[in-house]
Design a protein around this motif. Structure first.
Motif, PDB file in Angstrom:
ATOM      1  N   GLU A  34       0.847  -1.428  -0.113  1.00  0.00           N
ATOM      2  CA  GLU A  34      -0.121   0.240  -0.081  1.00  0.00           C
ATOM      3  C   GLU A  34       0.749   1.024   0.055  1.00  0.00           C
ATOM      4  OE1 GLU A  34      -2.468   0.029   3.153  1.00  0.00           O
ATOM      5  OE2 GLU A  34      -4.379  -2.111   2.795  1.00  0.00           O
ATOM      6  N   ARG A  35       2.165   0.939   0.434  1.00  0.00           N
ATOM      7  CA  ARG A  35       2.978   2.387   0.440  1.00  0.00           C
ATOM      8  C   ARG A  35       3.476   2.561  -1.297  1.00  0.00           C
ATOM      9  NH1 ARG A  35       7.458   0.190   4.502  1.00  0.00           N
ATOM     10  NH2 ARG A  35       7.156  -1.605   2.757  1.00  0.00           N
ATOM     11  N   VAL A  36       3.419   1.415  -1.962  1.00  0.00           N
ATOM     12  CA  VAL A  36       3.890   2.161  -3.116  1.00  0.00           C
ATOM     13  C   VAL A  36       2.808   3.275  -3.555  1.00  0.00           C
ATOM     14  CG1 VAL A  36       3.814   1.439  -5.657  1.00  0.00           C
ATOM     15  CG2 VAL A  36       5.053   0.297  -3.325  1.00  0.00           C
ATOM     16  N   GLU A  37       1.483   2.395  -3.481  1.00  0.00           N
ATOM     17  CA  GLU A  37       0.253   3.351  -3.815  1.00  0.00           C
ATOM     18  C   GLU A  37       0.218   5.102  -3.564  1.00  0.00           C
ATOM     19  OE1 GLU A  37      -2.045   2.922  -6.626  1.00  0.00           O
ATOM     20  OE2 GLU A  37      -0.397   1.228  -6.663  1.00  0.00           O
ATOM     21  N   ALA A  38       0.845   4.394  -2.548  1.00  0.00           N
ATOM     22  CA  ALA A  38       0.956   6.456  -0.861  1.00  0.00           C
ATOM     23  C   ALA A  38       1.413   6.821  -1.440  1.00  0.00           C
ATOM     24  CB  ALA A  38       1.334   5.649   0.130  1.00  0.00           C
ATOM     25  N   ILE A  39       2.779   6.753  -2.142  1.00  0.00           N
ATOM     26  CA  ILE A  39       3.949   6.933  -2.982  1.00  0.00           C
ATOM     27  C   ILE A  39       3.463   7.333  -3.616  1.00  0.00           C
ATOM     28  CG2 ILE A  39       6.245   7.046  -3.294  1.00  0.00           C
ATOM     29  CD1 ILE A  39       7.307   5.358  -0.557  1.00  0.00           C
ATOM     30  N   LEU A  40       2.878   7.000  -5.051  1.00  0.00           N
ATOM     31  CA  LEU A  40       2.806   7.386  -6.149  1.00  0.00           C
ATOM     32  C   LEU A  40       1.822   8.511  -6.166  1.00  0.00           C
ATOM     33  CD1 LEU A  40       2.817   4.291  -8.351  1.00  0.00           C
ATOM     34  CD2 LEU A  40       4.190   6.198  -9.037  1.00  0.00           C
ATOM     35  N   GLY A  50      14.458  11.566 -13.561  1.00  0.00           N
ATOM     36  CA  GLY A  50      15.995  12.261 -13.361  1.00  0.00           C
ATOM     37  C   GLY A  50      16.808  11.826 -11.831  1.00  0.00           C
ATOM     38  N   CYS A  51      15.011  10.663 -11.152  1.00  0.00           N
ATOM     39  CA  CYS A  51      15.860  10.080 -10.109  1.00  0.00           C
ATOM     40  C   CYS A  51      16.892   8.919 -10.095  1.00  0.00           C
ATOM     41  CB  CYS A  51      14.505   9.644  -9.511  1.00  0.00           C
ATOM     42  SG  CYS A  51      13.690   8.255 -10.290  1.00  0.00           S
ATOM     43  N   GLY A  52      16.666   8.429 -11.416  1.00  0.00           N
ATOM     44  CA  GLY A  52      17.465   6.940 -11.760  1.00  0.00           C
ATOM     45  C   GLY A  52      17.150   5.619 -12.453  1.00  0.00           C
ATOM     46  N   PHE A  53      15.353   5.781 -12.254  1.00  0.00           N
ATOM     47  CA  PHE A  53      14.748   5.042 -12.154  1.00  0.00           C
ATOM     48  C   PHE A  53      13.576   5.039 -13.476  1.00  0.00           C
ATOM     49  CE2 PHE A  53      16.213   4.825  -7.378  1.00  0.00           C
ATOM     50  CZ  PHE A  53      15.935   3.643  -7.528  1.00  0.00           C
ATOM     51  N   PRO A  54      13.046   3.988 -13.845  1.00  0.00           N
ATOM     52  CA  PRO A  54      11.659   4.448 -14.698  1.00  0.00           C
ATOM     53  C   PRO A  54      10.124   4.931 -14.355  1.00  0.00           C
ATOM     54  CG  PRO A  54      11.824   2.133 -14.558  1.00  0.00           C
ATOM     55  CD  PRO A  54      13.496   2.433 -13.059  1.00  0.00           C
ATOM     56  N   GLY A  55      10.655   6.408 -14.204  1.00  0.00           N
ATOM     57  CA  GLY A  55       9.285   7.272 -14.069  1.00  0.00           C
ATOM     58  C   GLY A  55       9.429   6.366 -12.513  1.00  0.00           C
ATOM     59  N   CYS A  56       8.113   7.652 -12.117  1.00  0.00           N
ATOM     60  CA  CYS A  56       7.752   7.562 -10.966  1.00  0.00           C
ATOM     61  C   CYS A  56       7.814   6.283 -10.016  1.00  0.00           C
ATOM     62  CB  CYS A  56       5.807   8.250 -10.484  1.00  0.00           C
ATOM     63  SG  CYS A  56       6.623  10.104 -11.103  1.00  0.00           S
ATOM     64  N   GLY A  57       6.871   5.596 -10.773  1.00  0.00           N
ATOM     65  CA  GLY A  57       6.073   4.504 -10.276  1.00  0.00           C
ATOM     66  C   GLY A  57       7.805   3.316 -10.025  1.00  0.00           C
ATOM     67  N   GLY A  58       8.571   3.451 -10.765  1.00  0.00           N
ATOM     68  CA  GLY A  58      10.179   2.729 -10.720  1.00  0.00           C
ATOM     69  C   GLY A  58      10.703   2.910  -8.929  1.00  0.00           C
ATOM     70  N   LEU A  59      10.099   4.456  -9.007  1.00  0.00           N
ATOM     71  CA  LEU A  59      11.032   5.739  -8.196  1.00  0.00           C
ATOM     72  C   LEU A  59      10.166   4.852  -6.532  1.00  0.00           C
ATOM     73  CD1 LEU A  59      13.443   7.029  -6.865  1.00  0.00           C
ATOM     74  CD2 LEU A  59      11.435   9.464  -7.014  1.00  0.00           C
ATOM     75  N   ALA A  60       8.518   5.013  -6.836  1.00  0.00           N
ATOM     76  CA  ALA A  60       8.383   4.342  -5.780  1.00  0.00           C
ATOM     77  C   ALA A  60       8.122   3.305  -5.010  1.00  0.00           C
ATOM     78  CB  ALA A  60       6.347   4.480  -5.926  1.00  0.00           C
ATOM     79  N   ASN A  61       8.216   2.165  -6.083  1.00  0.00           N
ATOM     80  CA  ASN A  61       9.423   0.630  -5.998  1.00  0.00           C
ATOM     81  C   ASN A  61      10.039   0.916  -5.383  1.00  0.00           C
ATOM     82  OD1 ASN A  61       6.963  -1.659  -7.164  1.00  0.00           O
ATOM     83  ND2 ASN A  61       6.950  -0.337  -8.034  1.00  0.00           N
ATOM     84  N   ALA A  62      11.113   1.170  -5.521  1.00  0.00           N
ATOM     85  CA  ALA A  62      12.309   1.233  -5.453  1.00  0.00           C
ATOM     86  C   ALA A  62      12.816   1.622  -4.069  1.00  0.00           C
ATOM     87  CB  ALA A  62      13.853   2.637  -5.798  1.00  0.00           C
ATOM     88  N   ILE A  63      11.875   2.937  -3.396  1.00  0.00           N
ATOM     89  CA  ILE A  63      12.443   3.439  -2.032  1.00  0.00           C
ATOM     90  C   ILE A  63      11.100   2.163  -1.104  1.00  0.00           C
ATOM     91  CG2 ILE A  63      10.412   5.415  -0.411  1.00  0.00           C
ATOM     92  CD1 ILE A  63      10.655   6.890  -3.321  1.00  0.00           C
ATOM     93  N   VAL A  64       9.954   1.933  -1.627  1.00  0.00           N
ATOM     94  CA  VAL A  64       9.722   1.061  -0.391  1.00  0.00           C
ATOM     95  C   VAL A  64      10.856  -0.325  -0.676  1.00  0.00           C
ATOM     96  CG1 VAL A  64       7.401  -0.704  -0.756  1.00  0.00           C
ATOM     97  CG2 VAL A  64       7.510   1.828  -1.100  1.00  0.00           C
ATOM     98  N   GLU A  65      11.042  -0.506  -1.318  1.00  0.00           N
ATOM     99  CA  GLU A  65      12.566  -1.675  -1.233  1.00  0.00           C
ATOM    100  C   GLU A  65      13.516  -1.183  -0.911  1.00  0.00           C
ATOM    101  OE1 GLU A  65      12.681  -3.047  -5.504  1.00  0.00           O
ATOM    102  OE2 GLU A  65      10.856  -3.992  -5.282  1.00  0.00           O
ATOM    103  N   GLY A  66      13.967  -0.303  -0.402  1.00  0.00           N
ATOM    104  CA  GLY A  66      15.543   0.172   0.539  1.00  0.00           C
ATOM    105  C   GLY A  66      16.563   0.647  -0.583  1.00  0.00           C
ATOM    106  N   ASN A  67      16.191   0.714  -1.759  1.00  0.00           N
ATOM    107  CA  ASN A  67      16.462   1.138  -2.668  1.00  0.00           C
ATOM    108  C   ASN A  67      17.383   2.493  -3.393  1.00  0.00           C
ATOM    109  OD1 ASN A  67      17.435  -2.388  -2.641  1.00  0.00           O
ATOM    110  ND2 ASN A  67      16.017  -2.063  -4.818  1.00  0.00           N
ATOM    111  N   ALA A  68      16.037   3.198  -2.795  1.00  0.00           N
ATOM    112  CA  ALA A  68      16.460   4.922  -2.690  1.00  0.00           C
ATOM    113  C   ALA A  68      15.820   5.736  -1.822  1.00  0.00           C
ATOM    114  CB  ALA A  68      15.073   5.006  -3.962  1.00  0.00           C
ATOM    115  N   PRO A  69      16.325   6.896  -1.332  1.00  0.00           N
ATOM    116  CA  PRO A  69      15.799   7.312  -0.634  1.00  0.00           C
ATOM    117  C   PRO A  69      14.984   8.162  -1.013  1.00  0.00           C
ATOM    118  CG  PRO A  69      18.044   8.605  -2.116  1.00  0.00           C
ATOM    119  CD  PRO A  69      17.400   7.269  -2.824  1.00  0.00           C
TER     120      PRO A  69
END
Length: 320
Positions: A34-40, A50-69
């Motif tokens: 649910e945090r992925v949807e909340a972050i999106l 610009g974050c280095g991930f494929p779009g906002c969805g990619g960044l949201a997943n990376a944040i939840v997985e601990g792979n992005a700040p």
């Protein structure tokens, strides 16, 4: 009768397929955090990459997985970082905003041309033809490829070179990706002093091609009292971690290729009622601009003060 049988068979098959699909959807369901949807929901949705991930969805997943700040979105900045931090239950460290900067001052009036370019209005295409029309093969071609790549209207072409509006820039990196000259750098927004040249040639060759290039004279190095300037690949480089913004290099540069408005520097004055004569400020000043002995009231020599404000770092600001 035949039609009725066919309808009955299709109905039974549909029921069976429905049961199978329902079972499969539950059996092989992928749980969505649910945090992925909340972050999106709080990300700006620019999908700039610009974050280095494929779009906002990619960044949201990376944040939840601990792979992005949590403050990994350059577009949203500190505000979005704080909101994402709340969702993740951690605090977002507020770092200084980073912006893009074009390190070239080779305008139409300062940079000489080899030929008149009449091809596609694209820097990458022009660069293929003998490194572009300008005599300096390291300079901005000014055809606006970076401007077209910017989704935030932060780049304009002024007098033949790209200029970036730092207030609009979100440091997404798209302009850097498309620049064939590699002359767009990232810097802290507060860093005013930058050598705006990327030429790797010796001074004489630079002067023959552009009047606004670094000629390697070394005057900036001599003017800097903080060892913040070095020469690398025949060009002056400023270390932002050592630079205090005194802008003495700006004043001494003969080709005015170092950015910075020295007229905006505010000279220091000392409140005589609050000064206790501790001499701490005097010891900090590298320009001998503070007069006064121990336990005496100190004064600032306005002619020597360069407005670096190093003296204020060790003293109470109320004293100045």
């Amino acid at each position: 009768m035949v039609i009725l049988t066919a309808v009955l068979v299709l109905g039974i098959m549909g029921l069976i397929f429905g049961i199978v699909l329902d079972f499969a959807s539950k059996k092989f369901a992928v749980e969505v955090d649910e945090r992925v949807e909340a972050i999106l929901g709080v990300l700006p949705g620019a999908n700039c990459g610009g974050c280095g991930f494929p779009g906002c969805g990619g960044l949201a997943n990376a944040i939840v997985e601990g792979n992005a700040p949590v403050n990994g979105c350059p577009v949203g900045g500190a505000d979005v970082g704080a909101k994402v931090g709340e969702i993740m239950g951690i605090s977002a460290e507020a770092g200084e905003k980073q912006v893009a900067k074009v390190i070239c001052k080779g305008t139409c009036s300062s940079a000489k041309d080899k030929y008149e370019y009449e091809g596609i209005s694209d820097c990458r295409a022009a660069n293929v033809l003998n490194s572009g029309a300008k005599m300096c093969k390291f300079g901005c071609l000014g055809l606006g490829t970076c401007k077209d790549a910017c989704k935030f209207d932060a780049i304009s072409i002024v007098d033949g070179i790209a200029v970036i509006d730092e207030e609009k820039c979100v440091n997404c990196g798209k302009c850097k990706e498309v620049c064939p000259k590699g002359i767009i750098i990232t810097k802290p927004e507060s860093q005013e002093v930058v050598v705006e040249c990327n030429s790797k040639e010796f001074g004489k060759a630079v002067k023959e091609k552009c009047t606004a290039g670094c000629i390697g004279c070394g005057m900036c190095v001599k003017a800097c009292k903080f060892d913040a300037i070095i020469f690398e690949d025949k060009i002056a480089k400023i270390d932002p971690n050592k630079c205090v913004g005194c802008m003495q290099c700006v004043a001494k540069c003969p080709t005015k290729v170092i950015s910075g408005d020295i007229t905006k520097k505010k000279k220091v004055t000392i409140d005589q009622e609050l000064c206790v004569g501790c001499t701490v400020c005097k010891k900090q000043c590298k320009f001998d601009a503070i007069e006064g002995e121990l336990k005496e009231k100190h004064k600032v020599d306005a002619d020597k003060c360069v407005g670096c404000h190093l003296c204020m770092e060790k003293m109470s600001k109320e004293s100045y």
